[in-house]
Design a protein around this motif. Sequence first.
Motif, short mmCIF file in Angstrom:
data_model
loop_
_atom_site.label_atom_id
_atom_site.label_comp_id
_atom_site.label_asym_id
_atom_site.label_seq_id
_atom_site.Cartn_x
_atom_site.Cartn_y
_atom_site.Cartn_z
N PHE A 211 -5.76 -39.79 -81.89
CA PHE A 211 -4.71 -38.61 -81.51
C PHE A 211 -3.43 -39.23 -80.94
CE2 PHE A 211 -4.76 -37.71 -76.99
CZ PHE A 211 -5.82 -38.48 -76.46
N GLY A 212 -2.54 -38.46 -80.50
CA GLY A 212 -1.21 -38.88 -79.73
C GLY A 212 -0.28 -39.57 -80.81
N SER A 213 0.17 -40.68 -80.46
CA SER A 213 1.22 -41.37 -81.61
C SER A 213 0.94 -41.95 -82.41
CB SER A 213 2.39 -42.16 -80.78
OG SER A 213 1.73 -43.27 -80.21
N ASN A 216 0.71 -38.52 -84.92
CA ASN A 216 1.61 -37.35 -84.64
C ASN A 216 3.05 -37.74 -85.35
OD1 ASN A 216 3.06 -39.07 -82.82
ND2 ASN A 216 2.52 -38.10 -81.14
N CYS A 223 2.47 -49.14 -79.06
CA CYS A 223 1.80 -48.03 -78.24
C CYS A 223 0.36 -47.93 -78.28
CB CYS A 223 2.43 -46.52 -79.08
SG CYS A 223 1.50 -46.28 -80.48
N ASP A 226 -4.56 -43.93 -78.60
CA ASP A 226 -5.13 -42.78 -77.72
C ASP A 226 -6.64 -42.13 -78.73
OD1 ASP A 226 -3.55 -42.14 -75.53
OD2 ASP A 226 -2.03 -41.60 -77.11
N ALA A 351 -5.84 -32.15 -77.39
CA ALA A 351 -5.00 -33.00 -77.67
C ALA A 351 -4.76 -33.43 -79.35
CB ALA A 351 -5.21 -34.33 -76.99
N ASN A 354 -2.64 -30.61 -80.85
CA ASN A 354 -1.39 -30.63 -80.63
C ASN A 354 -0.60 -31.72 -81.27
OD1 ASN A 354 -1.30 -32.86 -78.60
ND2 ASN A 354 -1.81 -31.62 -76.89
N SER A 355 -1.57 -32.94 -81.54
CA SER A 355 -0.91 -34.07 -82.27
C SER A 355 -0.72 -33.71 -83.86
CB SER A 355 -2.00 -35.16 -82.26
OG SER A 355 -2.25 -35.71 -80.87
N ARG A 376 13.81 -41.12 -78.04
CA ARG A 376 12.59 -42.13 -77.21
C ARG A 376 13.05 -43.25 -76.97
NH1 ARG A 376 6.47 -41.73 -79.01
NH2 ARG A 376 5.86 -39.50 -78.85
N ASN A 396 6.22 -38.30 -69.90
CA ASN A 396 5.67 -38.88 -70.76
C ASN A 396 5.86 -38.63 -72.24
OD1 ASN A 396 4.16 -36.45 -71.97
ND2 ASN A 396 3.05 -36.45 -69.93
N ASN A 397 5.72 -39.36 -73.15
CA ASN A 397 6.29 -39.18 -74.31
C ASN A 397 6.00 -38.01 -75.09
OD1 ASN A 397 8.01 -41.52 -74.91
ND2 ASN A 397 5.99 -42.82 -74.94
N TYR A 398 4.97 -37.42 -74.61
CA TYR A 398 4.46 -36.03 -75.22
C TYR A 398 5.52 -35.00 -74.88
CZ TYR A 398 1.77 -31.88 -76.08
OH TYR A 398 1.28 -30.73 -76.31
N HIS A 517 -0.01 -24.98 -68.75
CA HIS A 517 0.08 -26.49 -68.45
C HIS A 517 1.60 -26.80 -68.49
CE1 HIS A 517 -0.10 -30.77 -68.29
NE2 HIS A 517 -0.34 -30.83 -69.43
P1 UTP Z 1 1.66 -39.64 -74.72
O1 UTP Z 1 2.56 -39.17 -73.72
O2 UTP Z 1 1.15 -41.07 -74.69
O3 UTP Z 1 2.47 -39.30 -76.20
O4 UTP Z 1 0.36 -38.69 -74.85
P2 UTP Z 1 2.30 -40.35 -77.49
O5 UTP Z 1 3.10 -39.57 -78.52
O6 UTP Z 1 0.99 -40.87 -77.78
O7 UTP Z 1 3.20 -41.45 -76.94
P3 UTP Z 1 2.83 -43.07 -76.62
O8 UTP Z 1 3.51 -43.67 -78.01
O9 UTP Z 1 1.36 -43.22 -76.97
O10 UTP Z 1 3.29 -43.47 -75.42
C1 UTP Z 1 -0.55 -38.88 -75.74
C2 UTP Z 1 -1.14 -37.48 -76.30
O11 UTP Z 1 -1.96 -36.97 -75.35
C3 UTP Z 1 -1.71 -35.53 -75.42
C4 UTP Z 1 -1.12 -35.29 -76.64
O12 UTP Z 1 -1.92 -35.03 -77.72
C5 UTP Z 1 -0.16 -36.69 -76.81
O13 UTP Z 1 0.07 -36.70 -78.17
N1 UTP Z 1 -1.00 -35.03 -74.03
C6 UTP Z 1 -0.21 -35.92 -73.28
C7 UTP Z 1 -1.48 -33.76 -73.97
O14 UTP Z 1 -2.06 -32.93 -74.71
N2 UTP Z 1 -0.90 -33.27 -72.79
C8 UTP Z 1 0.02 -34.15 -72.03
O15 UTP Z 1 0.61 -33.40 -70.65
C9 UTP Z 1 0.31 -35.36 -72.22
#
Ligand code: UTP
Length: 828
Positions: A211-213, A216, A223, A226, A351, A354-355, A376, A396-398, A517
């Motif tokens: 998930f995450g970047s 997304n 990066c 996740d 997570a 939301n991704s 970013r 954070n990047n999210y 949150h």
């Molecule tokens: P990141 O802040 O690492 O974002 O949160 P990212 O887009 O993956 O950026 P990088 O490139 O790794 O730094 C990772 C994921 O964690 C979840 C979201 O799914 C996000 O995409 N997250 C993060 C949450 O659900 N809530 C939060 O408060 C923070």
Amino acid sequence: MASEEDGGDCPVSSDIQPGDRGSFLCLLCSINVPNRPSLDDHLRGRRHKRMCEERDKRQQQQERSVFVSGFQKGTTEEQLKDVFQSISSVKNIVMDKDRGLYAIVEFENSDGVSATLEEHDIKLEGQQLKVKPREKKEFKKRRAGTRNLQPPDPEALSKELIHCKDWKNKMKSVVTLCSPSRHESHLRELLLSLLKETFTEFFPGCQLHPFGSSVNGFEISGCDLDLYLELGEELNGEKDDVEGAESKEEDVKNDGDGEKVDSLEVEEVQEDEIMETEEKCSDDDENITPGLSLKGLSNEEILNLVDRVLRQCVPGVHGVQTVPSARRPVIRFQHKTSGLRGDITLNNRLALRNSFYLRLCSDLDPRVPQLVYTVRYWARVNQLAGNPLGGGPLLNNYALTLLIIFFLQSRSPVVIPSLCQLREIAAEEDTHVIDSWDCTFPSDPTKIQPSKNEQSLGCLLSEFFFSFFSSLDLRSSIFCPRDGVIITLPFTSAPPSWADGFRLGVFNVQDPFELSHNVCSNVSSKTARRFSSQCISAAKTCRSPLYCLRSLSRPWGIISLLLPNTSEGSKKEGIDISIPLTGTSLKAVTLAVKRVLVEVLLCSCEEDSSLKNEAENTGKGKDEMKRSGDEGEQAVSHMEGLVIGDERSEFKAEELNKDGMKTEPHGRKRENTEEIQNDTKRRKVECTNEDSILEQESIVPGQKEHKKGKKTKGLKELAKENVSLMRINVWHQVWEGRRRQRRGKFGEMTQKIELETAVSRALSSGTIDSKPCKPLMKITVKTKQTNEGNAQLHLTPEMDDYQCSTNFLHFLKSFLPQMVQEILSGDD
Ligand code: UTP
């Protein structure tokens, strides 16, 4: 020159080693060339030059930096910066990411190193810090794909972007240059399948979801990976959701250009790069066996088990660390040879969901990823976002991405609909509820109407900084990407149900799904302050005259935003120009210099501040000031119109949101903010320089003195020494592209001064009749007579916000003497 046959006897650099039969080996680039001509080609080539540049850069960094240890675990870069900044100006701090036990502190110059090493008592929170000079390490070419996974640094990025012809291409290039290469993506896939294989063996039926970047649409080279580990025994009625996610995960992987990883690249991505490991399964082997049952285990026990599987049984993984106290307990690890880092969480379906929401936003409009990558990157270079060790005081990047999404929801017309609007068109099968939060949104981007908003990327970017955060009171606002509105605090009616658990902070952004949150609750007030001030500074850059003016020799457009702000405090050296006084006076040369600068190069001479005060105290002066001030006002609005185009500072107004709360249309007028007012005032004053005064006229012996007080005294002293002083404001970029303009004007004019003036006017076309409100730079010109009978000019940049003084002064070095001679010889 050595012949091809003899292999070349001419000495070549120590990077080159002669090989067999006339061949050479370039040690720096690890390249063999068959003969001398090929070597010469190689040495002249881009690759070798880049390596030399990189080596020089590293050497300079080493000379400017120290190795610091002895601080507490968890110490932040900012804390260290505070300590060392008091000794000398700090440029950058790199923390040891694994354990947080040491850091490299880089100063602006090498004096910082000697000053630091001389200090014997450097403390942080009572703890004595150990400071050592850097070890001199030989620069070696890195093996492709290993530990070099990161986006290009700002200098490298700007070198690439300078060739892009417009905004669109520049921002597209930011996406391409910052995204992982296919090689890196392949490494990620290999690591993911290795982890999947191992976990499936130990926890049958489990699923590992990235998930995450990674999914997304905003993946940046280097990066984190996740991962959400969904353990078999937890699979229950909500399995469908995850299956949905699985198929999307496949979609994400297969999208893009659909190409397979190039076979050439696969040569470099060896499986053993991923598998490379010390023998892992050792002492505790008997305790950990495949097919583990999780029945009856607490979450913490499960976490420990996963930690041990990762530690003991996944080849090449090291630095495993469990953080049970995090909001979502997490296990961190790193893959040794690739340098990839990963985070594994359990129970994190929100997570994952939301991704996919961010992915949908990214797919809705091509401007979305381009804006997100650019902002970013900007936040990264300004150390505003991306806590490298997980927790920390930065955004954070999210959270940053949600802010950008919110911004795009607030355009008029919207670039992206709010989540609530999207829900209205969601199909039955898109309905998802996770942990009792509504996570419904349409899965198919093609079902959503394309945006009617046609704003350019450049415009959106400047609006993001300008009309948005620079004018907002962050503490009393909650950004809500679910509804696309800002809620202003305090609540005007009964707080909504989610408000109970919502941790209000200095920066408040509501998660669009888990409504209680605040994704920015970790942000410190210092970060929030810096975020606002950096937005103001970026907004100013966006309004500057050079922002939109192409140049091959200085940063322009987004490059000027993406380079770290170094203009503050770094005063540049000036240059000397010598002009022979053949049969003429110093005064005549000084007036000729003024004529070249003012008449030919369209600069102005700045009046002295004491004079300005004097003018203000007389009625006439006041009138003049007022008139000039009005012109300034007009010019301010002209510039804003010129640069920002269709900027709208008002956010879409929504009086009541779904929860029945009163919301405020965003964008309280920017003119309300003190900063903007001051800026406007300052620029008004700067615009009063129409009838600029040659200070030199006031100080040349025998002429009437205009000035009083301390300053006049200083100038008098200078006058006694026969030194004159001019302060020049440079308004137009007249030093670039002169030759081409001149060619076009030949034949039309015979007088050189006339010709050069016409060239300057052509170069400044568009801005000539509406002088920008802020000069590109200010320089002082000090003129004195030397014993050899020359007029010696010393030109020093005083203000150089756009970093173009080096080019201008370089140009003046040959242009000014020629033009002065031309005037003095009486041809003009
Ligand atoms: P990141 O802040 O690492 O974002 O949160 P990212 O887009 O993956 O950026 P990088 O490139 O790794 O730094 C990772 C994921 O964690 C979840 C979201 O799914 C996000 O995409 N997250 C993060 C949450 O659900 N809530 C939060 O408060 C923070």
